[in-house]
Scaffold this motif. Structure first.
Motif, mmCIF file in Angstrom:
data_model
loop_
_atom_site.group_PDB
_atom_site.id
_atom_site.type_symbol
_atom_site.label_atom_id
_atom_site.label_comp_id
_atom_site.label_asym_id
_atom_site.label_seq_id
_atom_site.Cartn_x
_atom_site.Cartn_y
_atom_site.Cartn_z
ATOM 1 N N GLY A 1 0.804 -1.216 0.000
ATOM 2 C CA GLY A 1 0.000 0.000 0.000
ATOM 3 C C GLY A 1 0.841 1.272 0.000
ATOM 4 N N PRO A 2 1.791 1.444 0.937
ATOM 5 C CA PRO A 2 2.638 2.643 0.893
ATOM 6 C C PRO A 2 3.454 2.766 -0.383
ATOM 7 N N LEU A 3 3.908 1.645 -0.928
ATOM 8 C CA LEU A 3 4.658 1.707 -2.179
ATOM 9 C C LEU A 3 3.785 2.203 -3.317
ATOM 10 N N LEU A 4 2.530 1.805 -3.329
ATOM 11 C CA LEU A 4 1.619 2.190 -4.405
ATOM 12 C C LEU A 4 1.269 3.670 -4.346
ATOM 13 N N TYR A 5 1.005 4.185 -3.152
ATOM 14 C CA TYR A 5 0.473 5.541 -3.039
ATOM 15 C C TYR A 5 1.516 6.598 -2.668
ATOM 16 N N THR A 6 2.636 6.213 -2.069
ATOM 17 C CA THR A 6 3.593 7.220 -1.591
ATOM 18 C C THR A 6 4.957 7.108 -2.243
ATOM 19 N N SER A 7 5.101 6.284 -3.276
ATOM 20 C CA SER A 7 6.431 6.075 -3.856
ATOM 21 C C SER A 7 7.023 7.358 -4.424
ATOM 22 N N GLU A 8 6.181 8.272 -4.950
ATOM 23 C CA GLU A 8 6.703 9.501 -5.543
ATOM 24 C C GLU A 8 6.922 10.609 -4.521
ATOM 25 N N ASN A 9 6.514 10.391 -3.271
ATOM 26 C CA ASN A 9 6.665 11.414 -2.233
ATOM 27 C C ASN A 9 7.447 10.815 -1.071
ATOM 28 N N GLN A 10 8.720 11.124 -0.990
ATOM 29 C CA GLN A 10 9.580 10.530 0.023
ATOM 30 C C GLN A 10 9.189 10.944 1.435
ATOM 31 N N GLU A 11 8.564 12.093 1.595
ATOM 32 C CA GLU A 11 8.194 12.554 2.930
ATOM 33 C C GLU A 11 7.101 11.698 3.567
ATOM 34 N N SER A 12 6.362 10.936 2.763
ATOM 35 C CA SER A 12 5.281 10.095 3.289
ATOM 36 C C SER A 12 5.669 8.626 3.379
ATOM 37 N N TRP A 13 6.926 8.299 3.157
ATOM 38 C CA TRP A 13 7.349 6.908 3.224
ATOM 39 C C TRP A 13 7.213 6.360 4.637
ATOM 40 N N THR A 14 6.977 5.064 4.708
ATOM 41 C CA THR A 14 6.953 4.359 5.980
ATOM 42 C C THR A 14 8.252 3.568 6.149
ATOM 43 N N LEU A 15 8.401 2.920 7.292
ATOM 44 C CA LEU A 15 9.627 2.159 7.546
ATOM 45 C C LEU A 15 9.796 0.998 6.576
ATOM 46 N N SER A 16 8.700 0.385 6.168
ATOM 47 C CA SER A 16 8.804 -0.731 5.225
ATOM 48 C C SER A 16 9.371 -0.278 3.885
ATOM 49 N N ILE A 17 9.016 0.936 3.454
ATOM 50 C CA ILE A 17 9.589 1.472 2.219
ATOM 51 C C ILE A 17 11.041 1.869 2.443
ATOM 52 N N ALA A 18 11.346 2.421 3.603
ATOM 53 C CA ALA A 18 12.714 2.851 3.888
ATOM 54 C C ALA A 18 13.680 1.683 3.894
ATOM 55 N N LEU A 19 13.240 0.495 4.290
ATOM 56 C CA LEU A 19 14.126 -0.672 4.302
ATOM 57 C C LEU A 19 14.684 -0.967 2.920
ATOM 58 N N SER A 20 13.853 -0.804 1.910
ATOM 59 C CA SER A 20 14.300 -1.111 0.554
ATOM 60 C C SER A 20 15.333 -0.121 0.043
ATOM 61 N N GLN A 21 15.475 1.036 0.692
ATOM 62 C CA GLN A 21 16.411 2.051 0.224
ATOM 63 C C GLN A 21 17.852 1.743 0.612
ATOM 64 N N PHE A 22 18.074 0.742 1.452
ATOM 65 C CA PHE A 22 19.434 0.340 1.778
ATOM 66 C C PHE A 22 20.012 -0.609 0.726
ATOM 67 N N LYS A 23 19.235 -0.902 -0.298
ATOM 68 C CA LYS A 23 19.701 -1.755 -1.383
ATOM 69 C C LYS A 23 20.090 -0.877 -2.569
ATOM 70 N N HIS A 24 21.336 -1.021 -3.009
ATOM 71 C CA HIS A 24 21.830 -0.241 -4.123
ATOM 72 C C HIS A 24 21.988 -1.131 -5.344
ATOM 73 N N LEU A 25 22.375 -0.519 -6.454
ATOM 74 C CA LEU A 25 22.425 -1.261 -7.715
ATOM 75 C C LEU A 25 23.509 -2.324 -7.698
ATOM 76 N N HIS A 26 24.692 -2.000 -7.192
ATOM 77 C CA HIS A 26 25.816 -2.930 -7.234
ATOM 78 C C HIS A 26 26.179 -3.502 -5.867
ATOM 79 N N HIS A 27 25.609 -2.985 -4.811
ATOM 80 C CA HIS A 27 25.988 -3.452 -3.483
ATOM 81 C C HIS A 27 24.830 -3.246 -2.524
ATOM 82 N N VAL A 28 24.592 -4.247 -1.685
ATOM 83 C CA VAL A 28 23.544 -4.175 -0.671
ATOM 84 C C VAL A 28 24.214 -4.169 0.695
ATOM 85 N N GLU A 29 23.941 -3.159 1.495
ATOM 86 C CA GLU A 29 24.508 -3.064 2.837
ATOM 87 C C GLU A 29 23.624 -3.862 3.793
ATOM 88 N N TRP A 30 23.884 -5.172 3.833
ATOM 89 C CA TRP A 30 23.012 -6.055 4.591
ATOM 90 C C TRP A 30 23.099 -5.796 6.089
#
Length: 291
Positions: free
Chosen positions: A226-255
């Protein structure tokens, strides 16, 4: 002449039981212990990885070579986690409150009141439980986009004012187990239906209310779709579940940071469950006794 006192000797079975109490306990509870290890092992892996360096994470070395508690500080410096935490709390608490505000009267009407079309409405509630949310994603998104609410969490919170099918069903099943004598006694005392619900039925239904509230809170707190569908274009409304995915980068994941952030996400849920597990288990156990 003096009598000699002889100390009674314990039977061999008693001596053997005293010698091996630990082995007897392990043998008796071997299956629960194995199940507990299966469930605790992944959590232990997450905790250990959260204290590792990015190079050591997800390697064959399962124990941290050096402990790095600063990982929990880094997740707040790389992303505004406090803002995302507040968004998650707002979403979970408001969705849970709105769900209770609408679902309790609906469940009471379906369980205790006799009115034309109640069975048809209950069938509709059952059908809504079986309807996948992805089926109505496109028309709902267009509706909220036309209302100008995309980019916020309101498209996920406002629908809770119209009730939740699973919560209505669960509450109805519990309310069916409450004898009608309580309602009749309250009516004789001059109570209206709202007074009967608030003063008589609701205190008796506290275990079921607690169960559905915990279910809804957990769902909203862990919701990613739900948050990914409605708030993906507005970073200020992201939830923690969306923020978790931001630690994954294109060439390296900071596990290591992903695991540290995961512990932050899991902490409120674990704390809430430990404090409310008695009411939660009682509500789930008593619900559905009578169909």
């Amino acid at each position: 002449m003096t009598a000699t006192l002889t100390r009674p000797t314990a039977p061999p079975e008693t001596v053997r039981a005293r010698r091996d109490p630990w082995l007897v306990w392990v043998a008796r509870y071997s299956i629960p212990i194995a199940v507990a290890v299966i469930f605790i092992a992944p959590f232990g892996f997450v905790v250990l990885t959260a204290f590792m360096t990015s190079e050591q994470a997800l390697t064959s070395d399962l124990w941290p070579s050096s402990w790095h508690p600063e990982n929990f500080v880094d997740i707040f410096t790389k992303l505004p986690m406090l803002d995302y935490l507040l968004n998650s709390m707002m979403y979970a608490l408001m969705a849970t409150g709105f769900m209770l505000l609408s679902s309790i009267p609906a469940a009471y009407a379906l369980a205790k009141l006799r009115w034309r079309g109640s069975r048809a409405v209950f069938v509709v509630v059952i059908c809504m439980m079986m309807l996948p949310p992805q089926v109505v994603t496109v028309p709902l998104y267009l509706m909220w986009a036309n209302a100008g609410l995309t980019g916020t969490l309101w498209p996920l919170i406002i629908p809770m004012l119209f009730g939740d099918a699973f919560s209505i069903f669960l509450l109805r099943q519990f309310l069916l187990t409450i004898p009608d004598d309580y309602r009749d006694a309250a009516r004789i005392d001059g109570c209206s239906e709202w007074q009967v619900l608030l003063r008589v039925i609701l205190p008796l239904a506290r275990p079921a209310v607690a169960a559905v509230a915990i279910f809804q809170f957990f769902y909203a707190w862990n919701d990613f779709y739900g948050p990914l569908l409605y708030t993906s274009e507005n970073q200020e409304s992201w939830t923690l579940s969306i923020a978790l995915s931001q630690f994954k980068h294109l060439h390296h994941v900071e596990w290591n940071l992903v695991m540290a952030a995961s512990l932050l996400v899991m902490a409120p849920v674990i704390i809430m469950f430990f404090f409310a597990q008695k009411a939660f288990i009682q509500g789930v156990t008593l619900t559905g006794v009578k169909g």
